[in-house]
Design a protein around this motif. Structure first.
Motif, PDB file in Angstrom:
ATOM      1  N   GLY A 100      12.843  -4.149   9.825  1.00 14.92           N
ATOM      2  CA  GLY A 100      11.863  -5.223   9.966  1.00 14.92           C
ATOM      3  C   GLY A 100      10.642  -5.024   9.096  1.00 14.92           C
ATOM      4  O   GLY A 100      10.568  -4.112   8.284  1.00 14.92           O
ATOM      5  N   ASP A 101       9.701  -5.923   9.289  1.00  7.25           N
ATOM      6  CA  ASP A 101       8.420  -5.831   8.604  1.00  7.25           C
ATOM      7  C   ASP A 101       7.462  -5.043   9.490  1.00  7.25           C
ATOM      8  O   ASP A 101       7.108  -5.486  10.583  1.00  7.25           O
ATOM      9  CB  ASP A 101       7.861  -7.225   8.324  1.00  7.25           C
ATOM     10  N   ILE A 102       7.052  -3.881   9.024  1.00  2.00           N
ATOM     11  CA  ILE A 102       6.201  -2.998   9.829  1.00  2.00           C
ATOM     12  C   ILE A 102       4.861  -3.660  10.129  1.00  2.00           C
ATOM     13  O   ILE A 102       4.306  -3.458  11.200  1.00  2.00           O
ATOM     14  CB  ILE A 102       6.041  -1.640   9.122  1.00  2.00           C
ATOM     15  N   LYS A 159       5.863   7.545   1.375  1.00  2.00           N
ATOM     16  CA  LYS A 159       7.103   7.714   0.612  1.00  2.00           C
ATOM     17  C   LYS A 159       6.901   8.693  -0.539  1.00  2.00           C
ATOM     18  O   LYS A 159       7.741   9.561  -0.778  1.00  2.00           O
ATOM     19  CB  LYS A 159       7.590   6.358   0.100  1.00  2.00           C
ATOM     20  N   ASP A 160       5.780   8.568  -1.252  1.00  2.00           N
ATOM     21  CA  ASP A 160       5.481   9.486  -2.365  1.00  2.00           C
ATOM     22  C   ASP A 160       5.393  10.929  -1.887  1.00  2.00           C
ATOM     23  O   ASP A 160       5.765  11.852  -2.613  1.00  2.00           O
ATOM     24  CB  ASP A 160       4.190   9.094  -3.070  1.00  2.00           C
ATOM     25  N   ALA A 161       4.908  11.128  -0.675  1.00  2.00           N
ATOM     26  CA  ALA A 161       4.813  12.478  -0.110  1.00  2.00           C
ATOM     27  C   ALA A 161       6.156  12.971   0.414  1.00  2.00           C
ATOM     28  O   ALA A 161       6.307  14.148   0.728  1.00  2.00           O
ATOM     29  CB  ALA A 161       3.781  12.502   1.016  1.00  2.00           C
ATOM     30  N   GLY A 162       7.127  12.061   0.513  1.00  4.64           N
ATOM     31  CA  GLY A 162       8.450  12.446   0.982  1.00  4.64           C
ATOM     32  C   GLY A 162       8.609  12.431   2.491  1.00  4.64           C
ATOM     33  O   GLY A 162       9.626  12.892   3.003  1.00  4.64           O
ATOM     34  N   LEU A 163       7.629  11.904   3.210  1.00  2.00           N
ATOM     35  CA  LEU A 163       7.728  11.882   4.670  1.00  2.00           C
ATOM     36  C   LEU A 163       8.614  10.749   5.180  1.00  2.00           C
ATOM     37  O   LEU A 163       9.172  10.838   6.270  1.00  2.00           O
ATOM     38  CB  LEU A 163       6.338  11.789   5.300  1.00  2.00           C
ATOM     39  N   ILE A 164       8.724   9.682   4.397  1.00  2.22           N
ATOM     40  CA  ILE A 164       9.631   8.594   4.752  1.00  2.22           C
ATOM     41  C   ILE A 164      10.492   8.273   3.550  1.00  2.22           C
ATOM     42  O   ILE A 164      10.197   8.685   2.419  1.00  2.22           O
ATOM     43  CB  ILE A 164       8.880   7.321   5.221  1.00  2.22           C
ATOM     44  N   GLN A 165      11.543   7.532   3.795  1.00  2.00           N
ATOM     45  CA  GLN A 165      12.370   7.024   2.714  1.00  2.00           C
ATOM     46  C   GLN A 165      12.623   5.557   2.987  1.00  2.00           C
ATOM     47  O   GLN A 165      12.594   5.118   4.135  1.00  2.00           O
ATOM     48  CB  GLN A 165      13.680   7.805   2.599  1.00  2.00           C
ATOM     49  N   GLY A 166      12.820   4.800   1.938  1.00  2.67           N
ATOM     50  CA  GLY A 166      13.042   3.375   2.079  1.00  2.67           C
ATOM     51  C   GLY A 166      13.973   2.867   1.008  1.00  2.67           C
ATOM     52  O   GLY A 166      13.990   3.377  -0.099  1.00  2.67           O
ATOM     53  N   GLU A 167      14.762   1.857   1.385  1.00 10.24           N
ATOM     54  CA  GLU A 167      15.688   1.233   0.457  1.00 10.24           C
ATOM     55  C   GLU A 167      15.550  -0.273   0.606  1.00 10.24           C
ATOM     56  O   GLU A 167      15.451  -0.784   1.714  1.00 10.24           O
ATOM     57  CB  GLU A 167      17.128   1.625   0.771  1.00 10.24           C
ATOM     58  N   VAL A 168      15.587  -0.978  -0.519  1.00  5.34           N
ATOM     59  CA  VAL A 168      15.526  -2.435  -0.478  1.00  5.34           C
ATOM     60  C   VAL A 168      16.912  -2.950  -0.126  1.00  5.34           C
ATOM     61  O   VAL A 168      17.902  -2.615  -0.772  1.00  5.34           O
ATOM     62  CB  VAL A 168      15.071  -3.018  -1.833  1.00  5.34           C
ATOM     63  N   GLU A 169      16.967  -3.716   0.949  1.00  9.74           N
ATOM     64  CA  GLU A 169      18.183  -4.417   1.339  1.00  9.74           C
ATOM     65  C   GLU A 169      17.741  -5.841   1.636  1.00  9.74           C
ATOM     66  O   GLU A 169      17.419  -6.169   2.763  1.00  9.74           O
ATOM     67  CB  GLU A 169      18.844  -3.743   2.535  1.00  9.74           C
ATOM     68  N   LYS A 212      14.770  -7.573   3.345  1.00  9.22           N
ATOM     69  CA  LYS A 212      13.936  -6.570   4.012  1.00  9.22           C
ATOM     70  C   LYS A 212      14.091  -5.220   3.312  1.00  9.22           C
ATOM     71  O   LYS A 212      14.975  -5.013   2.496  1.00  9.22           O
ATOM     72  CB  LYS A 212      14.350  -6.412   5.486  1.00  9.22           C
ATOM     73  N   VAL A 213      13.217  -4.308   3.685  1.00  5.76           N
ATOM     74  CA  VAL A 213      13.322  -2.936   3.229  1.00  5.76           C
ATOM     75  C   VAL A 213      13.613  -2.073   4.445  1.00  5.76           C
ATOM     76  O   VAL A 213      13.037  -2.263   5.512  1.00  5.76           O
ATOM     77  CB  VAL A 213      12.022  -2.462   2.538  1.00  5.76           C
ATOM     78  N   LYS A 214      14.521  -1.145   4.290  1.00  2.52           N
ATOM     79  CA  LYS A 214      14.897  -0.233   5.373  1.00  2.52           C
ATOM     80  C   LYS A 214      14.046   1.023   5.248  1.00  2.52           C
ATOM     81  O   LYS A 214      13.986   1.638   4.180  1.00  2.52           O
ATOM     82  CB  LYS A 214      16.382   0.111   5.242  1.00  2.52           C
TER      83      LYS A 214
END
Length: 112
Positions: free
Chosen positions: A41-43, A62-72, A75-77
């Motif tokens: 969803g949209d956070i 994301k830059d720090a590596g604490l989360i990851q995300g992919e465009v689907e 939405k983005v996961k």
């Protein structure tokens, strides 16, 4: 002249700490950590901050590596990066559990 380079561990702790250095980022991490699966969803709909602000905070995490995300599309996961989450836990745990000075009262042991 003495070598003033920081250790890799010090740099990793500082990078994770910087990424977590805003209450919105803590809220995002807490929100993602509570999810059963990756969040599609949209956070910004879940937290009291604007879409543009959420995007900036997600980029930092994301830059720090604490989360990851992919465009689907559309939405983005987003997910917690489990490996780096564990690394951050170990680094902060080691850092915060180091012994304090041994002299009683040396740091102004005033309990406030």
């Amino acid at each position: 002249m003495a070598n003033k380079d920081y250790s890799i561990r010090q740099e990793q702790i500082a990078r994770f700490a910087k990424a977590m250095g805003h209450p919105a980022r803590i809220a995002i991490l807490q929100f993602l950590a509570r999810q059963q699966n990756c969040y599609f969803g949209d956070i910004h709909e879940e937290l009291p901050i604007s879409k543009a602000t959420v995007s900036q905070h997600l980029k930092e995490l994301k830059d720090a590596g604490l989360i990851q995300g992919e465009v689907e599309s559309p939405k983005v996961k987003y997910c917690i990066n489990r490996d780096n989450w564990q690394l951050a836990f170990e680094l902060f745990n080691g850092f915060l559990s180091q012994p304090l000075c041994k002299t009683e009262g040396c740091c102004g042991d005033n309990k406030q």
